[in-house]
Design a protein around this motif. Structure first.
Motif, mmCIF file in Angstrom:
data_model
loop_
_atom_site.group_PDB
_atom_site.id
_atom_site.type_symbol
_atom_site.label_atom_id
_atom_site.label_comp_id
_atom_site.label_asym_id
_atom_site.label_seq_id
_atom_site.Cartn_x
_atom_site.Cartn_y
_atom_site.Cartn_z
ATOM 1 N N LEU A 1 0.808 -1.217 0.000
ATOM 2 C CA LEU A 1 0.000 0.000 0.000
ATOM 3 C C LEU A 1 0.842 1.267 0.000
ATOM 4 O O LEU A 1 0.337 2.358 -0.274
ATOM 5 N N GLY A 2 2.133 1.110 0.262
ATOM 6 C CA GLY A 2 3.021 2.265 0.217
ATOM 7 C C GLY A 2 3.225 2.834 -1.175
ATOM 8 O O GLY A 2 3.801 3.924 -1.322
ATOM 9 N N GLU B 1 -4.161 7.841 5.351
ATOM 10 C CA GLU B 1 -3.211 7.085 6.165
ATOM 11 C C GLU B 1 -2.567 6.022 5.265
ATOM 12 O O GLU B 1 -3.188 5.000 4.974
ATOM 13 N N ILE B 2 -1.373 6.287 4.801
ATOM 14 C CA ILE B 2 -0.640 5.325 3.965
ATOM 15 C C ILE B 2 0.324 4.589 4.883
ATOM 16 O O ILE B 2 1.235 5.198 5.448
ATOM 17 N N PRO B 3 0.156 3.277 5.055
ATOM 18 C CA PRO B 3 0.741 2.589 6.203
ATOM 19 C C PRO B 3 2.212 2.221 6.142
ATOM 20 O O PRO B 3 2.787 1.895 7.171
ATOM 21 N N SER B 4 2.849 2.199 4.975
ATOM 22 C CA SER B 4 4.226 1.705 4.954
ATOM 23 C C SER B 4 4.941 2.167 3.692
ATOM 24 O O SER B 4 4.316 2.641 2.740
ATOM 25 N N ALA B 5 6.249 1.982 3.693
ATOM 26 C CA ALA B 5 7.037 2.266 2.490
ATOM 27 C C ALA B 5 6.954 1.067 1.561
ATOM 28 O O ALA B 5 6.911 -0.079 2.015
ATOM 29 N N PRO B 6 6.939 1.283 0.246
ATOM 30 C CA PRO B 6 6.839 0.150 -0.689
ATOM 31 C C PRO B 6 8.128 -0.662 -0.719
ATOM 32 O O PRO B 6 9.212 -0.157 -0.397
ATOM 33 N N VAL B 7 7.997 -1.919 -1.116
ATOM 34 C CA VAL B 7 9.156 -2.797 -1.260
ATOM 35 C C VAL B 7 9.457 -2.989 -2.745
ATOM 36 O O VAL B 7 8.568 -2.889 -3.593
ATOM 37 N N ASP B 8 10.701 -3.275 -3.063
ATOM 38 C CA ASP B 8 11.118 -3.498 -4.444
ATOM 39 C C ASP B 8 10.773 -4.919 -4.886
ATOM 40 O O ASP B 8 10.857 -5.870 -4.104
ATOM 41 N N ILE B 9 10.401 -5.054 -6.150
ATOM 42 C CA ILE B 9 10.130 -6.365 -6.729
ATOM 43 C C ILE B 9 10.699 -6.421 -8.145
ATOM 44 O O ILE B 9 10.936 -5.390 -8.770
ATOM 45 N N THR B 10 10.915 -7.641 -8.633
ATOM 46 C CA THR B 10 11.342 -7.877 -10.018
ATOM 47 C C THR B 10 10.253 -8.659 -10.724
ATOM 48 O O THR B 10 9.693 -9.606 -10.156
ATOM 49 N N THR B 11 9.950 -8.297 -11.941
ATOM 50 C CA THR B 11 8.824 -8.901 -12.653
ATOM 51 C C THR B 11 9.178 -9.101 -14.122
ATOM 52 O O THR B 11 10.229 -8.680 -14.583
ATOM 53 N N GLY B 12 8.295 -9.779 -14.854
ATOM 54 C CA GLY B 12 8.412 -9.838 -16.308
ATOM 55 C C GLY B 12 9.012 -11.096 -16.883
ATOM 56 O O GLY B 12 9.606 -11.063 -17.957
ATOM 57 N N GLY C 1 9.815 -10.401 0.027
ATOM 58 C CA GLY C 1 11.186 -10.272 -0.432
ATOM 59 C C GLY C 1 11.642 -11.360 -1.379
ATOM 60 O O GLY C 1 12.838 -11.467 -1.690
ATOM 61 N N LEU C 2 10.706 -12.147 -1.885
ATOM 62 C CA LEU C 2 11.065 -13.294 -2.722
ATOM 63 C C LEU C 2 11.139 -12.957 -4.205
ATOM 64 O O LEU C 2 11.533 -13.808 -5.006
ATOM 65 N N LEU C 3 10.759 -11.730 -4.582
ATOM 66 C CA LEU C 3 10.829 -11.323 -5.983
ATOM 67 C C LEU C 3 12.031 -10.426 -6.261
ATOM 68 O O LEU C 3 12.052 -9.706 -7.264
ATOM 69 N N PRO D 1 3.388 -0.091 -10.207
ATOM 70 C CA PRO D 1 3.473 -0.755 -8.904
ATOM 71 C C PRO D 1 2.176 -1.485 -8.542
ATOM 72 O O PRO D 1 1.099 -1.170 -9.041
ATOM 73 N N MET D 2 2.303 -2.457 -7.641
ATOM 74 C CA MET D 2 1.165 -3.245 -7.167
ATOM 75 C C MET D 2 0.770 -2.798 -5.767
ATOM 76 O O MET D 2 1.561 -2.889 -4.823
ATOM 77 N N ALA D 3 -0.470 -2.333 -5.628
ATOM 78 C CA ALA D 3 -0.954 -1.919 -4.309
ATOM 79 C C ALA D 3 -1.350 -3.114 -3.457
ATOM 80 O O ALA D 3 -1.238 -3.067 -2.230
ATOM 81 N N GLY D 4 -1.832 -4.187 -4.098
ATOM 82 C CA GLY D 4 -2.238 -5.328 -3.285
ATOM 83 C C GLY D 4 -2.916 -6.403 -4.088
ATOM 84 O O GLY D 4 -3.158 -6.263 -5.283
ATOM 85 N N ASN D 5 -3.234 -7.501 -3.396
ATOM 86 C CA ASN D 5 -3.943 -8.614 -4.010
ATOM 87 C C ASN D 5 -5.393 -8.654 -3.522
ATOM 88 O O ASN D 5 -5.902 -7.666 -2.974
ATOM 89 N N HIS D 6 -6.064 -9.770 -3.726
ATOM 90 C CA HIS D 6 -7.516 -9.858 -3.549
ATOM 91 C C HIS D 6 -7.999 -9.312 -2.206
ATOM 92 O O HIS D 6 -8.907 -8.470 -2.148
ATOM 93 N N LEU D 7 -7.423 -9.769 -1.101
ATOM 94 C CA LEU D 7 -7.911 -9.343 0.208
ATOM 95 C C LEU D 7 -7.400 -7.965 0.618
ATOM 96 O O LEU D 7 -7.736 -7.476 1.704
ATOM 97 N N MET D 8 -6.609 -7.328 -0.239
ATOM 98 C CA MET D 8 -6.148 -5.963 0.031
ATOM 99 C C MET D 8 -6.999 -4.915 -0.674
ATOM 100 O O MET D 8 -6.778 -3.717 -0.474
ATOM 101 N N THR D 9 -7.959 -5.322 -1.489
ATOM 102 C CA THR D 9 -8.654 -4.350 -2.336
ATOM 103 C C THR D 9 -9.492 -3.365 -1.522
ATOM 104 O O THR D 9 -9.479 -2.158 -1.800
ATOM 105 N N GLU D 10 -10.229 -3.860 -0.533
ATOM 106 C CA GLU D 10 -10.996 -2.944 0.324
ATOM 107 C C GLU D 10 -10.050 -2.047 1.121
ATOM 108 O O GLU D 10 -10.308 -0.848 1.295
#
Length: 629
Positions: free
Chosen positions: A251-252, A402-413, A487-489, A314-323
């Motif tokens: 959500l960051g 209220e933005i709760p955290s800093a975003p994390v880095d990911i690798t994709t593609g 941290g797995l991506l 960037p990705m804000a979240g998955n299914h249970l994060m949408t609300e």
């Protein structure tokens, strides 16, 4: 009767989600976890698949009489038949969802071919010609549009009733195709198999549970090797083949200073246009005039995955994060197409300044703003969406942000093409490290979230358990955000892998979990398995591979799981489908399919225990191939 709410720590493993759950409770906003608790305990008949409402003599529910004898429905159907009918319709629903997504992409290609759109174009002519040639279409000395038109017609035929085998079955090892023919489950056409499943499960038709289950497999195969695969390949042709890139997640990724637009659903046809509009200088300037520093587009679920793979958003979240994304108070608009979109988002958005905008006539939501996207005017429609979001920004209550955290880095593609490019254009380097035991096997962890399970605990737990065993993990859909937040991506995630896998990933500079796209892109994974099997001269069922969906919830997830199993890939599930009321159906799913298609389902909720069982099979498959366990 009101119930005491469960502790937030039991609902999710993530800090950003926990903070937003606390905020939702403070502000009196109901979430999916609240509604799950209100619905508990669930109907035991429904959970077991022992209810039937397929005709107006019912609805019926089947229970055990004294002496252990099962009741029958009004028509005389027993519990085995009713469970199989329900499961078959469940699979048909999932296959329809993903395959209709594929059909939408054919329609976009048709609009391009016929000159009815200037907004969409063929971005990857090389892939267009390669896919066409694969399907037997002549490409030499023909224009791009001529080839595209014939490819379009070929793809449409995969939805019809005239073919004996769908086009992309050419990718399947011959030994596997022959098994499908012998079992009578070779997929012939997407719509044909779905329609036949609905016919078979009408009262007075198929009343043999194993026979119904076999057609469920055929229906799922039509999705995996036709509908979904078409969706993936045409998305690449139109929007570009994904290549490795960096982005961010959680959500960051929302920005207090910008107009935040979240795209949600599954189809890039809408989200690509929204992103393009959000980058137009005139609209960025309009956002600045409204007091924002710019426009920020983020993703939710699989539409987010589509843009993440190709555009790096960037990705804000998955299914249970949408609300919970809306609960931040920082979202100006949620723009949706279809699938996995909770109707509750309309109500949650109504608690804030957020605009909830629907774009597909097949997925309208009461109370939402509907802007129908079409092929002729998508740019104008996307601009309207962005303008609505800018107007909403002016109504934002900064005191509720209220933005709760800093975003994390990911690798994709990591498309199949980018994987092959990283390997020098051949599968041989990959096969060599598998033979050497540095990578002992593969597992695709895919699918959803489910409030029955602590949010992302099983997705992340299984991934970590497998990585320790030198099993490379592939991820699609909602697992992507979970793996990223863990941290797995990132390449640094190799610290959580076994020594062999860590060595390979470090050498290639890749993370131990490879993101391969949205849930429709599981077609990439079965294609890759088929290519590896062909390279080794074996069947897919001979490979040391698994599929897994630890937190699944949707019809589509079961269709995916079944087409993987029917292709020879065993699949772990964290919770069972609604089949436990029939020992015939349950035994077939958990073991009987092994004799027929060389794979079956494993239902095991504990990630560590599941990983151990999966590893035992991988050891056995390696030994059978003449490799060290």
């Amino acid at each position: 009767m009101s119930r005491e709410q469960r502790p937030i720590e039991e609902l999710t493993i993530w800090d950003d989600a926990r903070q937003m759950l606390e905020k939702a409770r403070r502000e009196g906003i109901e979430t999916v976890w609240d509604r799950y608790q209100q619905q508990s305990p669930h109907c035991s008949f429904c959970e077991q698949g022992l209810t039937c409402k397929n005709c107006n003599m019912g609805p019926c529910r089947i229970s055990t009489r004294k002496g252990g004898r099962m009741q029958r429905g009004v028509c005389g159907a027993d519990g085995d038949v009713i469970v199989a009918r329900n499961f078959g319709r469940f699979v048909a629903g999932g296959a329809a969802g993903h395959s209709d997504h594929g059909r939408d992409l054919i329609e976009v290609l048709e609009a391009i071919v016929q000159g009815r759109t200037s907004a969409y174009r063929i971005s990857e002519e090389e892939k267009l010609r390669r896919i066409a040639a694969e399907l037997g279409i002549v490409t030499q000395e023909r224009s791009c549009i001529e080839v595209a038109e014939e490819l379009m017609e070929s793809c449409y035929q995969d939805f019809g009733s005239r073919r004996k085998e769908v086009g992309f079955s050419c990718r399947v090892p011959e030994v596997r195709r022959e098994r499908w023919r012998e079992l009578g489950i070779m997929p012939r056409g997407v719509d044909r198999e779905i329609a036949e499943m609905m016919h078979r499960t009408h009262m007075g038709c198929d009343n043999d549970a194993p026979n119904t289950m076999l057609h469920a497999a055929r229906t799922a195969l039509a999705d995996g090797w036709a509908g979904s695969m078409i969706g993936t390949e045409l998305s690449d042709i139109i929007f570009g083949v994904p290549t490795p890139t960096r982005s961010k997640a959680n959500l960051g990724v929302l920005d207090r200073a910008q107009v935040n637009i979240l795209v949600h659903g599954h189809n890039p046809v809408v989200s690509e246009m929204v992103l393009a509009a959000a980058r137009e200088p005139a609209l960025v300037e309009k956002a600045r005039q409204a007091g924002a520093s710019g426009i920020n587009v983020g993703g939710l679920c699989c539409t987010g995955n589509e843009l993440l793979m190709r555009q790096g958003i960037p990705m804000a979240g998955n299914h249970l994060m949408t609300e919970l994304a809306i609960v931040t108070g920082a979202v100006e608009a949620v723009v949706v197409d279809y699938q996995c979109i909770m109707p509750s988002l309309v109500q949650v958005a109504g608690c804030y300044h957020t605009r909830f905008i629907t774009t597909a006539d097949k997925a309208r939501f009461s109370g939402a703003t509907h802007i129908r996207f079409d092929h002729r005017h998508p740019v104008e429609q996307a601009r309207r969406v962005v303008e609505i979001a800018i107007q909403a920004y002016e109504e934002r209550d900064q005191g509720r942000v209220e933005i709760p955290s800093a975003p994390v880095d990911i690798t994709t593609g990591f498309s199949v093409e980018s994987l092959l490019a990283a390997l020098g254009g051949s599968l041989e380097p990959l096969l060599e490290v598998v033979k050497a035991g540095k990578i002992r096997g593969f597992c695709a962890i895919v699918g959803c979230n489910n409030p029955r399970i602590t949010h992302d605990s099983a997705n992340v737990g299984l991934a970590k358990a497998l990585l320790k065993k030198d099993i490379l993990v592939l991820a699609t859909g909602c697992v992507t955000t979970a793996a990223g937040k863990a941290g797995l991506l990132m390449p640094e995630g190799v610290s959580m892998a076994g020594p062999g896998l860590a060595e390979v990933c470090s050498g290639l500079g890749i993370p131990p979990v490879l993101h391969m796209g949205s849930c429709v892109d599981n077609a990439r994974i079965i294609q890759l398995c088929a290519a590896i099997a062909d390279a080794l001269g074996v069947d897919i069922s001979d490979l040391p591979v698994w599929g897994a969906s630890p937190e699944w919830y949707s019809e589509k997830a079961v269709a995916i799981g079944l087409y993987c199993v029917a292709s020879g890939i065993p699949v772990q599930l964290g919770t069972p489908p609604h089949i436990t009321g029939s020992s015939v159906v349950t035994d077939l799913a958990l073991g009987g399919l092994e004799e027929l298609v060389g794979a079956s389902f494993l239902v095991e909720p504990d990630p560590e225990q599941a990983a151990e069982i999966m590893d035992q099979r991988i050891q056995a498959k390696r030994l059978a191939l003449g490799l060290t366990p």
